[in-house]
Design a protein around this motif. Structure first.
Motif, PDB file in Angstrom:
ATOM      1  N   ALA A 185      41.903  38.890  31.005  1.00  0.00           N
ATOM      2  CA  ALA A 185      42.022  38.160  32.268  1.00  0.00           C
ATOM      3  C   ALA A 185      42.952  39.534  32.956  1.00  0.00           C
ATOM      4  N   VAL A 186      42.344  39.739  34.119  1.00  0.00           N
ATOM      5  CA  VAL A 186      43.180  40.729  34.634  1.00  0.00           C
ATOM      6  C   VAL A 186      43.659  39.934  36.052  1.00  0.00           C
ATOM      7  N   LYS A 187      44.857  40.106  36.470  1.00  0.00           N
ATOM      8  CA  LYS A 187      45.571  39.803  37.519  1.00  0.00           C
ATOM      9  C   LYS A 187      46.126  40.678  38.433  1.00  0.00           C
ATOM     10  N   LYS A 188      46.035  40.430  39.775  1.00  0.00           N
ATOM     11  CA  LYS A 188      46.819  41.592  40.718  1.00  0.00           C
ATOM     12  C   LYS A 188      48.308  41.373  40.466  1.00  0.00           C
ATOM     13  N   LEU A 189      48.864  42.760  40.624  1.00  0.00           N
ATOM     14  CA  LEU A 189      50.262  42.829  40.287  1.00  0.00           C
ATOM     15  C   LEU A 189      50.912  42.241  41.472  1.00  0.00           C
TER      16      LEU A 189
ATOM     17  N   GLN B  87      43.423  49.382  37.100  1.00  0.00           N
ATOM     18  CA  GLN B  87      42.268  48.558  37.023  1.00  0.00           C
ATOM     19  C   GLN B  87      41.168  49.495  37.154  1.00  0.00           C
ATOM     20  N   LYS B  88      41.247  50.761  37.774  1.00  0.00           N
ATOM     21  CA  LYS B  88      40.270  51.693  38.020  1.00  0.00           C
ATOM     22  C   LYS B  88      40.225  52.824  36.771  1.00  0.00           C
ATOM     23  N   THR B  89      41.468  53.231  36.443  1.00  0.00           N
ATOM     24  CA  THR B  89      41.633  54.225  35.377  1.00  0.00           C
ATOM     25  C   THR B  89      41.803  53.843  33.871  1.00  0.00           C
TER      26      THR B  89
END
Length: 296
Positions: free
Chosen positions: A129-133, A108-110
C-alpha cells in the motif's frame, strides 16, 4: 494471580521432567543442575500445589494421583510457552502480509515500480500500500503503525527514528521547451529574478528545497506557485514561463529544457525511515534491503 506468583517456568519444567523420568538424578542431568537443586524445586512445588506430588519408590519417585493429572496440562502450557518464544521464520515466497509505504511522487516514480517488480517475483502474496507523504503526520503515522516505511528527504525525517540512505540525488534547473526567456546557461541572479514553481509536499509553503541556497547566494528567488508534487511542477513548467528545480531521476523530459547555472545546485539524499519497533521485523528488514537494491 497470587497463585501464578508462586510458581515459575523452571519449577514447571522440573515437574514435567519428574513426571517423565521418575528419578531425581536423571532429571538433574537432563536440566543441567544438581540433584539438590531438583529437591529444592520439588519442595517448592509441593507447597504451591499443596500435595506431595511424588513418593519415594525404590531408586526413583512415583507420582501421586494428583500429580498425574497435571501431566497433560503441563505439556500444553510448556509447549505453548515454547511456541511463544520461537520466532516464526520469515519466508518472502509465502508471506501474505501487507506493508504500507509513504512517499512523494519522486519515489513513487523512481523506486516503487522496480520494488514491485521484485515483490511480484519474490513475494507474490505480499500486498503493498502506497500513501501520499504527509510531512506533519510522519512521526505519528510511523508510531501508530499506519505506515511501515517512509521514503523522504532527511530534513523532513523525525530525528529520533532510524533511517537508511537509499541514494543521493541532485536538482536540475529546468524551463519549458517553448520558454524563450531562458538560455542553456544562466547565472543564479538571472534565475532568481524569474518566476518559479516550488514543490512543497503537504504543506503548501513557498520555501522549497533550494530556497536557502538562493538566499546564501545573495539572490532571493521569486516563488510564484507552490505545488505538492514534482509531476505537477513539471506539467506547469512545460506550459508557462515558470522555471523550477526537478530531481535528475525525473529527467530528461521532452517538454522541458535544462539550464546550466554558474554555481553548483545543492543535492539531497533519499532515505527510508521506520519506527524503532520495526527494526528487528524480518519483513521490514527485507523490504529495506530490497529498497537499497532497486534504488541503485
Amino acid at each position: 494471580m497470587n497463585a501464578l506468583n508462586r510458581v515459575d517456568l523452571k519449577q514447571l519444567r522440573t515437574l514435567q521432567c519428574l513426571l517423565r523420568e521418575g528419578n531425581l538424578s536423571r532429571v538433574a542431568d537432563q536440566l543441567g543442575v544438581t540433584q539438590q537443586a531438583v529437591s529444592d524445586q520439588l519442595k517448592k512445588l509441593r507447597a504451591t500445589f499443596n500435595d506431595r506430588l511424588f513418593i519415594r519408590s525404590g531408586n526413583g519417585v512415583t507420582p501421586t494421583a494428583y500429580a498425574r493429572t497435571l501431566g497433560p496440562k503441563l505439556d500444553l502450557i510448556l509447549n505453548a510457552v515454547g511456541e511463544l518464544l520461537e520466532q516464526d521464520e520469515f519466508n518472502p515466497a509465502t508471506t501474505t502480509r501487507t506493508i504500507t509505504i509513504s512517499s512523494t511522487d519522486l519515489e513513487q516514480k523512481t523506486i516503487l515500480p522496480f520494488l514491485m517488480q521484485r515483490l511480484r517475483r519474490e513475494a507474490p502474496g505480499l500486498r503493498l500500500a502506497v500513501k501520499k507523504l504527509e510531512l506533519d503526520e510522519m512521526a505519528n503515522d510511523l508510531l501508530d503503525g499506519t505506515v511501515d516505511l517512509v521514503l523522504t528527504n532527511p530534513k523532513f525525517a523525525p530525528p529520533s527514528y532510524p533511517s537508511l540512505t537509499l541514494y543521493s540525488e541532485r536538482y536540475v534547473c529546468v524551463a519549458g521547451k517553448a520558454n524563450e526567456a531562458v538560455r542553456s546557461t544562466m547565472s543564479v541572479a538571472e534565475i532568481a529574478d524569474m518566476p518559479q514553481v516550488v514543490v512543497s509536499p503537504s504543506r503548501g509553503d513557498f520555501t522549497g528545497a533550494v530556497h536557502r541556497w538562493f538566499e546564501d547566494q545573495g539572490h532571493p528567488r521569486q516563488a510564484m506557485l507552490s505545488v505538492p508534487t514534482f509531476t505537477a511542477a513539471k506539467a506547469t513548467i512545460s506550459e508557462t514561463d515558470l522555471v523550477g528545480f526537478i530531481p535528475s531521476r525525473l529527467l530528461p523530459d521532452d517538454s522541458l529544457q535544462p539550464i546550466e547555472l554558474n554555481a553548483e545546485i545543492p543535492g539531497f539524499d533519499v532515505i527510508a525511515v521506520w519506527h524503532q519497533r520495526s527494526s528487528q521485523d524480518p519483513l521490514n528488514i527485507w523490504i529495506r534491503d530490497l529498497l537499497v537494491q532497486v534504488s541503485r
